[in-house]
Design a protein around this motif. Structure first.
Motif, PDB file in Angstrom:
ATOM      1  N   SER A 146      39.472  40.656  49.982  1.00 29.80           N
ATOM      2  CA  SER A 146      39.018  41.656  49.010  1.00 29.80           C
ATOM      3  C   SER A 146      37.624  42.157  49.337  1.00 29.80           C
ATOM      4  O   SER A 146      37.267  43.294  49.023  1.00 29.80           O
ATOM      5  CB  SER A 146      39.051  41.076  47.596  1.00 29.80           C
ATOM      6  OG  SER A 146      38.100  40.038  47.465  1.00 29.80           O
ATOM      7  N   ASN A 151      45.348  49.791  44.391  1.00 27.11           N
ATOM      8  CA  ASN A 151      46.138  49.403  43.233  1.00 27.11           C
ATOM      9  C   ASN A 151      47.599  49.264  43.646  1.00 27.11           C
ATOM     10  O   ASN A 151      48.138  50.139  44.347  1.00 27.11           O
ATOM     11  CB  ASN A 151      46.038  50.455  42.131  1.00 27.11           C
ATOM     12  CG  ASN A 151      44.778  50.310  41.318  1.00 27.11           C
ATOM     13  OD1 ASN A 151      44.242  49.214  41.185  1.00 27.11           O
ATOM     14  ND2 ASN A 151      44.302  51.420  40.776  1.00 27.11           N
ATOM     15  N   SER A 190      46.396  36.432  32.287  1.00 28.81           N
ATOM     16  CA  SER A 190      45.397  36.403  33.365  1.00 28.81           C
ATOM     17  C   SER A 190      46.015  35.783  34.609  1.00 28.81           C
ATOM     18  O   SER A 190      46.956  34.985  34.522  1.00 28.81           O
ATOM     19  CB  SER A 190      44.156  35.606  32.944  1.00 28.81           C
ATOM     20  OG  SER A 190      44.400  34.222  33.021  1.00 28.81           O
ATOM     21  N   GLU A 236      47.628  43.744  37.144  1.00 24.24           N
ATOM     22  CA  GLU A 236      46.971  45.029  36.893  1.00 24.24           C
ATOM     23  C   GLU A 236      47.217  45.517  35.466  1.00 24.24           C
ATOM     24  O   GLU A 236      46.310  46.019  34.802  1.00 24.24           O
ATOM     25  CB  GLU A 236      47.476  46.085  37.885  1.00 24.24           C
ATOM     26  CG  GLU A 236      46.934  45.926  39.288  1.00 24.24           C
ATOM     27  CD  GLU A 236      47.417  47.038  40.220  1.00 24.24           C
ATOM     28  OE1 GLU A 236      47.995  48.044  39.730  1.00 24.24           O
ATOM     29  OE2 GLU A 236      47.211  46.901  41.438  1.00 24.24           O
ATOM     30  N   ASN A 278      45.285  43.531  32.775  1.00 25.49           N
ATOM     31  CA  ASN A 278      43.858  43.860  32.725  1.00 25.49           C
ATOM     32  C   ASN A 278      43.549  44.998  31.764  1.00 25.49           C
ATOM     33  O   ASN A 278      42.405  45.141  31.321  1.00 25.49           O
ATOM     34  CB  ASN A 278      43.348  44.235  34.121  1.00 25.49           C
ATOM     35  CG  ASN A 278      43.129  43.027  35.000  1.00 25.49           C
ATOM     36  OD1 ASN A 278      43.184  41.890  34.559  1.00 25.49           O
ATOM     37  ND2 ASN A 278      42.887  43.274  36.283  1.00 25.49           N
ATOM     38  N   ASP A 301      34.142  46.489  28.696  1.00 24.22           N
ATOM     39  CA  ASP A 301      34.828  46.855  29.942  1.00 24.22           C
ATOM     40  C   ASP A 301      35.833  45.752  30.253  1.00 24.22           C
ATOM     41  O   ASP A 301      35.484  44.696  30.774  1.00 24.22           O
ATOM     42  CB  ASP A 301      33.802  46.997  31.075  1.00 24.22           C
ATOM     43  CG  ASP A 301      34.448  47.315  32.412  1.00 24.22           C
ATOM     44  OD1 ASP A 301      35.654  47.675  32.421  1.00 24.22           O
ATOM     45  OD2 ASP A 301      33.775  47.190  33.445  1.00 24.22           O
ATOM     46  N   ARG A 302      37.093  45.989  29.941  1.00 29.01           N
ATOM     47  CA  ARG A 302      38.099  44.917  29.985  1.00 29.01           C
ATOM     48  C   ARG A 302      38.938  44.907  31.251  1.00 29.01           C
ATOM     49  O   ARG A 302      39.729  43.974  31.455  1.00 29.01           O
ATOM     50  CB  ARG A 302      39.022  45.018  28.773  1.00 29.01           C
ATOM     51  CG  ARG A 302      39.977  46.219  28.821  1.00 29.01           C
ATOM     52  CD  ARG A 302      40.798  46.315  27.552  1.00 29.01           C
ATOM     53  NE  ARG A 302      41.812  47.343  27.604  1.00 29.01           N
ATOM     54  CZ  ARG A 302      41.619  48.633  27.378  1.00 29.01           C
ATOM     55  NH1 ARG A 302      40.409  49.063  27.098  1.00 29.01           N
ATOM     56  NH2 ARG A 302      42.628  49.492  27.434  1.00 29.01           N
ATOM     57  N   ASN A 303      38.847  45.920  32.084  1.00 33.40           N
ATOM     58  CA  ASN A 303      39.729  46.021  33.245  1.00 33.40           C
ATOM     59  C   ASN A 303      39.313  45.027  34.332  1.00 33.40           C
ATOM     60  O   ASN A 303      38.767  45.385  35.371  1.00 33.40           O
ATOM     61  CB  ASN A 303      39.692  47.444  33.800  1.00 33.40           C
ATOM     62  CG  ASN A 303      40.596  47.599  35.022  1.00 33.40           C
ATOM     63  OD1 ASN A 303      41.569  46.864  35.185  1.00 33.40           O
ATOM     64  ND2 ASN A 303      40.255  48.534  35.890  1.00 33.40           N
ATOM     65  N   ARG A 304      39.595  43.749  34.074  1.00 33.17           N
ATOM     66  CA  ARG A 304      39.194  42.674  34.986  1.00 33.17           C
ATOM     67  C   ARG A 304      39.840  41.373  34.528  1.00 33.17           C
ATOM     68  O   ARG A 304      40.440  41.289  33.455  1.00 33.17           O
ATOM     69  CB  ARG A 304      37.675  42.518  34.981  1.00 33.17           C
ATOM     70  CG  ARG A 304      37.090  42.311  33.589  1.00 33.17           C
ATOM     71  CD  ARG A 304      35.578  42.284  33.598  1.00 33.17           C
ATOM     72  NE  ARG A 304      35.058  42.365  32.236  1.00 33.17           N
ATOM     73  CZ  ARG A 304      33.953  41.765  31.831  1.00 33.17           C
ATOM     74  NH1 ARG A 304      33.244  41.031  32.668  1.00 33.17           N
ATOM     75  NH2 ARG A 304      33.523  41.895  30.588  1.00 33.17           N
ATOM     76  N   GLN A 305      39.665  40.362  35.353  1.00 26.47           N
ATOM     77  CA  GLN A 305      40.068  39.025  34.946  1.00 26.47           C
ATOM     78  C   GLN A 305      39.055  38.496  33.922  1.00 26.47           C
ATOM     79  O   GLN A 305      37.873  38.800  34.018  1.00 26.47           O
ATOM     80  CB  GLN A 305      40.145  38.105  36.154  1.00 26.47           C
ATOM     81  CG  GLN A 305      41.332  38.391  37.061  1.00 26.47           C
ATOM     82  CD  GLN A 305      42.646  38.332  36.303  1.00 26.47           C
ATOM     83  OE1 GLN A 305      43.060  37.267  35.873  1.00 26.47           O
ATOM     84  NE2 GLN A 305      43.303  39.468  36.121  1.00 26.47           N
ATOM     85  N   PRO A 350      36.192  36.815  32.157  1.00 29.58           N
ATOM     86  CA  PRO A 350      35.031  36.064  32.645  1.00 29.58           C
ATOM     87  C   PRO A 350      34.924  34.713  31.941  1.00 29.58           C
ATOM     88  O   PRO A 350      35.657  34.452  30.984  1.00 29.58           O
ATOM     89  CB  PRO A 350      33.847  36.972  32.280  1.00 29.58           C
ATOM     90  CG  PRO A 350      34.338  37.757  31.106  1.00 29.58           C
ATOM     91  CD  PRO A 350      35.814  37.934  31.287  1.00 29.58           C
TER      92      PRO A 350
END
Length: 489
Positions: free
Chosen positions: A144, A151, A297, A324, A327, A361-365, A367
């Motif tokens: 990565s 995507n 997740s 995807e 997320n 900002d939620r477009n992620r794994q 935290p």
């Protein structure tokens, strides 16, 4: 030191005997899968004699069974501190680390076990399996960094997917989900059939587009005379999901639902659950709602079965696409500006506003700290204030924390899920914090009831419907889970 030997110190022989009796009783409850009673008795054993590693090791295992991974980690470490040669302590700590996705720490403990027991095949297998995960994650991280990963959604070509003549299952009409499609899908899944991959991919691509347009906090308006249903964790228990629809009616524009996270993992019909839920979301986008849970997740899915199930029923590519989609799931819903619904709970600070949640900002794994983490992982506690999480992630928050949050944001109460409850729900914090859990006889072992909440737009007063487990085909929970966590059910 053997497991039956005790470390002597200032503990009287009478206390040692009492402690041993508590442990023996606790072991019986553990065998009968009453883990909470076992924990209480192991605690009494520790209070009577805090010098015995086994008591902490056993309580650690019980905590693992009840998903209190933070407590399990602490107890396992204490057992090792008391007896460096207590091999089960390293096993327990490794399992706690694995459950929390801390694979490097788990690997160290498995390595210690293999050195202590070089001929132990189970220990060697666990070390090898954990080592594979660590190397795989390191490789993925390196890849990565080297390239901007595309995507998965952009690589799907539906035109290349032919519908075979022999496929007799549900079919989208003009590439859209219809009520007939959903009724056919439910009947098809009930017979343990598989939705064609072309339709499965189409649903995922469409649902991703829909969720991407949503804020992290979704506002829902419930008219005065309308009812609304909130469901908690489903965890891949498809036949129990169908039972909810049989009791309460299928979703519709006059029968709206909110499913509050943890749709998948553990239960071995997670694929069926998620496509049924996503289908209804596409059919009734403004009357069917879904919140992200801590199990939506990548790490949780890789450990607790969903990733393996998708790969077994479809492909690795689809498993990546699910990541995807997850997320983009909203993190919370606000009903009539009066009730906030999230999967986990409240926060480590008192000044969090709805506006701040809306802008996450939620477009992620997820935290390991911060608002997004706490929305997915936190739990209420009866005592005031805050405490470190029993899970090792998020926080525990007391009734005063709930009250301050409600006053700051002009809310009546909060609804959350995330925890098994014997009766399917629990009312805490003077009625201001409600837990709802909708997977009865969780993991086929917990003997709990399931529940959902009904309310109407006028008074927003919650009422509770409680139900038992439905029979399901002979596929055990965690059938697709990582072998290192098969002990969890």
């Amino acid at each position: 030191m053997s497991e039956n030997e005790e470390i002597t110190g200032d503990v009287s022989s009478e206390d040692s005997k009492r402690a041993e009796k508590f442990k023996e009783k606790a072991n019986e409850y553990f065998k009968n899968q009453d883990f909470n009673k076992a924990i209480k008795l192991y605690t009494q054993a520790i209070e009577a004699d805090p010098t015995v590693a086994v008591y902490y090791g056993n309580r650690s295992f019980a905590y693992l069974k009840t998903e209190c991974f933070g407590y399990a980690l602490t107890d396992a470490s204490k057992a090792i501190e008391l007896d460096k040669n207590y091999v089960k302590g390293y096993y327990r700590r490794a399992a706690a680390h694995m459950s929390l996705g801390k694979f490097k720490q788990a690997l160290k403990d498995y390595e210690t076990v293999t050195k202590a027991r070089p001929k132990d095949k189970d220990a060697k297998t666990k070390f090898t399996e954990c080592n594979k995960i660590v190397k795989k994650l390191a490789f993925e991280k390196a890849i990565s960094v080297e390239e901007n990963k595309k995507n998965v959604a952009d690589t799907i070509n539906l035109d290349d997917m032919a519908i075979e003549d022999e496929y007799t299952g549900p079919k989208l009409e003009d590439n859209k989900v219809t009520l007939q499609f959903m009724e056919d899908l439910i009947a098809w899944y009930t017979k343990q059939n598989k939705l064609h991959r072309k339709y499965a991919y189409k649903i995922l691509l469409d649902i991703k587009t829909w969720f991407m347009a949503q804020p992290s906090l979704v506002d829902i308006t419930i008219p005065d005379d309308n009812k609304f249903t909130i469901c908690g964790d489903i965890h891949g228990q498809y036949y129990d999901l169908l039972n909810i629809f049989e009791i309460n009616g299928l979703p519709s524009e006059t029968n709206p639902y909110l499913f509050n996270g943890d749709f998948v993992d553990r239960g071995s019909f997670s694929v069926e659950c998620i496509f049924t839920l996503f289908g209804f979301k596409l059919l009734y986008p403004n009357h069917f709602f879904m919140s992200r849970g801590n199990h939506e997740s990548a790490t949780m899915n890789q450990m607790y079965g969903f990733d393996g199930e998708v790969k077994a029923k479809y492909s690795a590519q689809m498993a990546e696409l699910f990541t995807e989609v997850y997320n983009w799931l909203p993190l919370a819903h606000c009903l009539n500006n009066r009730v906030l619904v999230m999967h986990g709970g409240l926060f480590s600070r008192d000044d969090v506003t709805l506006a701040e949640i809306r802008e996450i900002d939620r477009n992620r794994q997820p935290p390991e700290e911060g608002l997004m983490c706490e929305l997915l992982w936190s739990d209420p506690q009866p005592q005031p204030g805050r405490a470190p999480s029993k899970r090792g992630v998020g926080v525990q928050f007391g009734p005063d924390v709930t009250q301050k949050f409600l006053e700051l944001n002009n809310l009546d109460y909060i609804v959350r899920s995330h925890e098994v409850k014997d009766n399917g729900y629990e009312i805490a914090h003077d009625g201001k914090c409600i837990t709802v859990f909708s997977a009865p006889n969780y993991c086929d072992t917990m003997n709990n009831r399931g529940a959902y909440i009904k309310l109407n737009g006028k008074n927003m007063k919650p009422t509770y419907v409680v139900y038992g487990a439905r029979p399901h085909p002979n596929v055990v929970p965690m059938a697709y889970a990582n072998s290192l966590l098969k002990f969890m059910c």
